[in-house]
Design an enzyme around this catalytic site. Sequence first.
Site, PDB file in Angstrom:
ATOM      1  N   GLY A 298       0.765  -1.249   0.000  1.00 30.43           N
ATOM      2  CA  GLY A 298       0.000   0.000   0.000  1.00 30.43           C
ATOM      3  C   GLY A 298       0.793   1.295   0.000  1.00 30.43           C
ATOM      4  O   GLY A 298       0.208   2.364   0.172  1.00 30.43           O
TER       5      GLY A 298
ATOM      6  N   ASP B 278      -8.357 -10.077  -8.909  1.00 30.54           N
ATOM      7  CA  ASP B 278      -7.379 -10.218  -9.983  1.00 30.54           C
ATOM      8  C   ASP B 278      -7.706  -9.162 -11.041  1.00 30.54           C
ATOM      9  O   ASP B 278      -8.802  -9.183 -11.620  1.00 30.54           O
ATOM     10  CB  ASP B 278      -7.518 -11.632 -10.570  1.00 30.54           C
ATOM     11  CG  ASP B 278      -6.503 -11.891 -11.664  1.00 30.54           C
ATOM     12  OD1 ASP B 278      -5.839 -10.935 -12.115  1.00 30.54           O
ATOM     13  OD2 ASP B 278      -6.393 -13.053 -12.084  1.00 30.54           O
TER      14      ASP B 278
ATOM     15  N   LYS C 246       5.122  -0.242 -14.253  1.00 30.84           N
ATOM     16  CA  LYS C 246       6.383  -0.976 -14.148  1.00 30.84           C
ATOM     17  C   LYS C 246       6.524  -1.808 -15.417  1.00 30.84           C
ATOM     18  O   LYS C 246       5.556  -2.421 -15.861  1.00 30.84           O
ATOM     19  CB  LYS C 246       6.265  -1.914 -12.936  1.00 30.84           C
ATOM     20  CG  LYS C 246       7.543  -2.659 -12.585  1.00 30.84           C
ATOM     21  CD  LYS C 246       7.246  -3.894 -11.768  1.00 30.84           C
ATOM     22  CE  LYS C 246       6.982  -3.716 -10.308  1.00 30.84           C
ATOM     23  NZ  LYS C 246       8.084  -3.249  -9.500  1.00 30.84           N
TER      24      LYS C 246
HETATM   25  C1  LIG Z   1       5.663  -4.783  -6.172  1.00 34.40           C
HETATM   26  S1  LIG Z   1       4.133  -5.161  -5.429  1.00 34.40           S
HETATM   27  C2  LIG Z   1       3.344  -3.578  -5.349  1.00 34.40           C
HETATM   28  C3  LIG Z   1       3.860  -2.666  -4.272  1.00 34.40           C
HETATM   29  C4  LIG Z   1       2.973  -1.450  -4.098  1.00 34.40           C
HETATM   30  N1  LIG Z   1       3.073  -0.553  -5.233  1.00 34.40           N
HETATM   31  C5  LIG Z   1       3.308  -0.655  -2.856  1.00 34.40           C
HETATM   32  O1  LIG Z   1       3.770   0.452  -3.005  1.00 34.40           O
HETATM   33  O2  LIG Z   1       3.084  -1.138  -1.751  1.00 34.40           O
HETATM   34  C6  LIG Z   1       3.292  -5.952  -6.737  1.00 34.40           C
HETATM   35  C7  LIG Z   1       1.861  -6.353  -6.431  1.00 34.40           C
HETATM   36  O3  LIG Z   1       1.193  -6.755  -7.636  1.00 34.40           O
HETATM   37  C8  LIG Z   1       0.164  -7.632  -7.250  1.00 34.40           C
HETATM   38  N2  LIG Z   1      -0.390  -8.354  -8.407  1.00 34.40           N
HETATM   39  C9  LIG Z   1       0.234  -9.258  -9.194  1.00 34.40           C
HETATM   40  N3  LIG Z   1      -0.610  -9.748 -10.109  1.00 34.40           N
HETATM   41  C10 LIG Z   1      -1.807  -9.123  -9.920  1.00 34.40           C
HETATM   42  C11 LIG Z   1      -3.082  -9.216 -10.553  1.00 34.40           C
HETATM   43  N4  LIG Z   1      -3.291 -10.042 -11.590  1.00 34.40           N
HETATM   44  N5  LIG Z   1      -4.092  -8.451 -10.082  1.00 34.40           N
HETATM   45  C12 LIG Z   1      -3.892  -7.617  -9.031  1.00 34.40           C
HETATM   46  N6  LIG Z   1      -2.697  -7.487  -8.391  1.00 34.40           N
HETATM   47  C13 LIG Z   1      -1.667  -8.237  -8.830  1.00 34.40           C
HETATM   48  C14 LIG Z   1       0.839  -8.540  -6.245  1.00 34.40           C
HETATM   49  O4  LIG Z   1      -0.105  -9.197  -5.438  1.00 34.40           O
HETATM   50  C15 LIG Z   1       1.731  -7.555  -5.480  1.00 34.40           C
HETATM   51  O5  LIG Z   1       1.141  -7.157  -4.273  1.00 34.40           O
END
Ligand SMILES: C[S@@+](CC[C@H](N)C(=O)[O-])C[C@H]1O[C@@H](n2cnc3c(N)ncnc32)[C@H](O)[C@@H]1O
Length: 203
Positions: free
Chosen positions: A60, A95, A159
């Site tokens: 978050g 998702d 990203k």
């Molecule tokens: C690098 S982390 C994000 C960190 C966040 N920006 C923060 O500042 O706390 C990447 C996130 O992408 C999420 N993610 C991956 N695939 C996803 C999907 N299909 N739908 C939603 N979230 C997804 C993962 O669960 C993970 O929590």
Amino acid sequence: MKKNKISKDWLNKQRRDIYVRKSKLEGYRSRAVYKLKEIDKKFNIIKNGINIVDLGSAPGSWSQYLSEKSKNSKIMSIDLKEVDKIYNTNHLIGDFLDERSQTIIINFFKGKLDLVVSDMAVNTTGNKNLDAISTGELSISAMEFSIKTLKKNGCFVSKIFMGSTFNEIVQNGKKNFKEVKIFKPPSSRKDSKESFIICKNIR
Ligand SMILES: C[S@@+](CC[C@H](N)C(=O)[O-])C[C@H]1O[C@@H](n2cnc3c(N)ncnc32)[C@H](O)[C@@H]1O
């Protein structure tokens, strides 16, 4: 590389990392926040009173910064995981690739979006090329969603990883947006294939 060797290396890196320490001191949930701050400083993407979607938001820290910086905005975040409550942010557990999640986001705003940010990444497998492909697919979907939902002068940040999907994403960005920039924030780890694409103004 064995899984427990990877997690030991990761833990050691975390302990040495100045951004990890800084995020703890400043009350952010992740070091990732500094990447968004650096993107915002360079490209001035966050304004007040706008419609914002934060894709892949757990734990978050990006949402924390968006909520702090953009107090009167309408913000929705989504992640596969739960996120502890953040002021002025509505979190959806789901998702993003599921069309039903995208419909919920679109209905929530009842109008077009100003800013879509995506830090989505798949869980790392240790195989950097495979991870880059899977995360690239998330970025492609996030861009497709943005093209459909952003206002003409809207902005999309995502990203992206150097790898086989990189050129496709950049080409698609250039086809659909007037301004496209690639930026690796100073806080992004040097040994990571990660960069960010910043796209402004829909064609
Ligand atoms: C690098 S982390 C994000 C960190 C966040 N920006 C923060 O500042 O706390 C990447 C996130 O992408 C999420 N993610 C991956 N695939 C996803 C999907 N299909 N739908 C939603 N979230 C997804 C993962 O669960 C993970 O929590």
